[in-house]
Design an enzyme around this catalytic site. Structure first.
Site, short mmCIF file in Angstrom:
data_model
loop_
_atom_site.label_atom_id
_atom_site.label_comp_id
_atom_site.label_asym_id
_atom_site.label_seq_id
_atom_site.Cartn_x
_atom_site.Cartn_y
_atom_site.Cartn_z
N GLY A 172 1.62 -4.76 -4.46
CA GLY A 172 3.05 -4.54 -4.65
C GLY A 172 3.91 -5.45 -3.80
O GLY A 172 5.00 -5.85 -4.20
N GLU A 212 3.73 1.50 -8.71
CA GLU A 212 2.97 2.69 -8.35
C GLU A 212 1.85 2.23 -7.43
O GLU A 212 0.82 1.72 -7.88
CB GLU A 212 2.39 3.36 -9.60
CG GLU A 212 3.44 3.84 -10.58
CD GLU A 212 4.22 5.04 -10.10
OE1 GLU A 212 3.89 5.58 -9.01
OE2 GLU A 212 5.17 5.44 -10.79
N GLY A 241 -1.38 -0.26 -8.45
CA GLY A 241 -2.43 -0.85 -7.63
C GLY A 241 -2.16 -0.61 -6.16
O GLY A 241 -1.48 0.36 -5.78
N SER A 242 -2.64 -1.51 -5.34
CA SER A 242 -2.51 -1.36 -3.89
C SER A 242 -1.12 -1.74 -3.41
O SER A 242 -0.37 -2.46 -4.09
CB SER A 242 -3.55 -2.24 -3.19
OG SER A 242 -3.24 -3.61 -3.39
#
EC number: 1.2.1.3
Length: 512
Positions: free
Chosen positions: A249, A266, A244-245
């Site tokens: 994270g 990721e 995701g963004s």
């Protein structure tokens, strides 16, 4: 057929029924799902509560305790059967991806092919979970390294690759002996329902053929942030792989670290390409066009920054302007369309904000306007080519939309520094026929990204290589190579097969 005439809900209902999903799983609930193709609702799913999520995690842990005892090649057989089910369901699942995400038909099918490919990879891997025999300084001793299943693997996936990312993680996690529990994006849960149904078909065949597979080996969570927090905080989930963004994270990473759990993150990618004087401009044009405009700019590996040498700038950029002005934007289910819709209104608003910022910073914009499709709830845009005087303002930030910033350069080292001068470090590429430039780009002093390509764009990774990036991209690796080690725990073993007890480093400790 106009978008208003499309009955996407009926299409979805038939696909899910054909794949074995009960209608009760996607009707009558509280989570509304719309298709970006028309903006129409295509499902309404019941959501899991926090308590139900915790119960599912406990059930997954119980499944893990059984599954870890199944030999790895036998676990690989289940994944082989999953690959067969995906092959049989490729057309249906690929179409569902297109409907729920807005991908053109070939990209929807391509995403399912990624799932099939990783299953093939994982089946072979099930016989290659190698450890090491290590030289020891003590006679009549053997030292070795073994790998063991880790536990319940949590998977949090994003909307743009709603099923492929699950497969990258699940196929490896399962052959490594783990159970999985999956929270898809609340924007794209229907493809997750379909995938889970195909997995359950594979399990049924596996058991019928004499295999042993516990219930709840793969579990699906439907809902928003609240259940994601339960998954991240639960002590029986030793690993969470989250896509995701970067903002996501920053929340997930510290929460996992607080309880010493592992993470595979990721996150964002502000990816660049350098076009050098010797570049093949025909090849470059095709590579840039797909990388920058494919999936309507909504890939984590989408090309967002392009550095063009001043000697070829006036040859390449006019051709790019022409491509941007003529590329077919429209219904992704129709043949000939290359750019489908943005996922929702918020994505369109973010794109316009970035373009306003680029204009204020001196950028010259080609495209970027909304394309009328007869539906106020669907957001089609013409990809934007933005010629910038420098790397500043919105160029330094990732906008999940089809915006390509183009900057002229004159010195190779300058371009390389610009490539690396952003917080993210996912993917990058260089177009050149100069060996020194190509080799420098992939060397230790070259691109600082997890992916560095030569004469192809930064988008479109294959499953054979580990996928992921550095810096604010999170450092995680999924899919091929030795990424399997992230889903296992390592044990170093020393075995004394003699009758004496020599100690390491010459230590003496004799007792009577």
């Amino acid at each position: 057929m106009t978008l208003a005439q499309l009955d996407l809900a009926a299409d979805v209902k038939k696909i899910l029924a054909d794949l074995g999903v009960s209608e009760a799983r996607f009707t009558g609930g509280t989570l509304s799902v719309t298709s970006p193709i028309s903006g129409a609702e295509i499902g309404r799913l019941p959501e899991d509560s926090a308590a139900a999520t915790a119960e599912k995690i406990e059930a997954a842990h119980k499944a893990f305790l059984e599954w870890r005892q199944v030999p790895a090649p036998k676990r690989g057989e289940l994944i082989r059967l999953l690959g067969e089910e995906l092959r049989a369901g490729k057309a249906a699942l690929g179409r569902l991806v297109s409907i729920e995400v807005g991908k053109i038909t070939s990209e929807g099918l391509g995403e399912v092919q990624e799932m099939i490919d990783i299953c093939d990879f994982a089946v072979g891997l099930s016989r290659q979970l190698y450890g090491l025999t290590i030289a020891t300084e003590r006679s009549e001793h053997r030292m070795m390294e073994t790998w063991h299943p880790l536990g319940v693997v949590g998977i949090i996936s994003a909307f743009n690759f709603p099923v492929a990312v699950w497969s990258w993680n699940a196929a490896l996690a399962l052959v490594c002996g783990n159970a999985t529990i999956w929270k898809p994006s609340e924007k794209t849960p229907l493809t997750a329902l379909a995938t889970q149904a195909l997995f359950e078909r594979a399990v049924k065949r596996f058991v019928a053929e004499g295999g042993t597979a516990p219930a709840n080996l793969s579990t699906l969570l439907i809902g928003g942030r609240a259940i994601g927090e339960v998954l991240v905080d639960h002590p029986k989930v030793p690993l969470v792989s989250a896509t995701g963004s970067t903002a996501m994270g920053r929340v997930v990473g510290p929460r996992l670290a607080q309880r010493f759990a592992r993470s595979i993150l990721e996150l964002g990618g502000n990816n660049a390409a350098i076009v050098c004087p010797t570049a093949d401009l025909d090849l470059t044009l095709r590579g840039v066009a797909f990388a920058a405009m494919g999936t309507a700019g909504q890939r984590c590996t989408t090309l967002r920054r392009l550095f063009v040498h001043d000697s070829v700038y006036d040859q390449l950029v006019p051709r790019l302007r022409k491509a941007y002005g003529s590329v077919a934007v429209g219904n992704p289910l129709e043949s000939g369309t290359l750019v489908g819709p943005l996922i929702d209104k918020a994505a369109f608003a973010n794109m316009q904000t970035a373009l306003d910022g680029a204009k204020a910073a001196g950028g010259t914009i080609t495209g970027g306007d909304r394309v009328d499709n007869g539906s106020e709830n669907a957001f089609y845009v013409r990809p934007a080519l933005v010629e910038m005087p420098s790397q500043s303002g919105p160029v330094e930030h990732e906008t999940f939309a089809p915006i390509l910033y183009v900057i002229k350069y004159s010195d190779f080292n300058e371009a390389l520094a610009l490539n690396n001068a952003v917080p993210q470090g996912l993917s990058s590429s260089i177009f050149t026929n100069n060996m020194q430039e190509a080799e420098t780009f992939v060397s230790a002093r070259g691109s600082d990204c997890g992916i560095a390509n030569v004469n192809i764009g930064p988008s479109g990774a294959e499953i054979g290589g580990a996928f992921g990036g550095e810096k604010e991209t999170g450092g995680g690796r999924e899919s091929g190579s030795d990424a399997w080690k992230g889903y296992m725990r390592r044990s170093t073993n020393t075995i004394n097969y003699g009758k004496t007890l020599p100690l390491a480093q010459g230590v003496k400790f004799d007792v009577e």
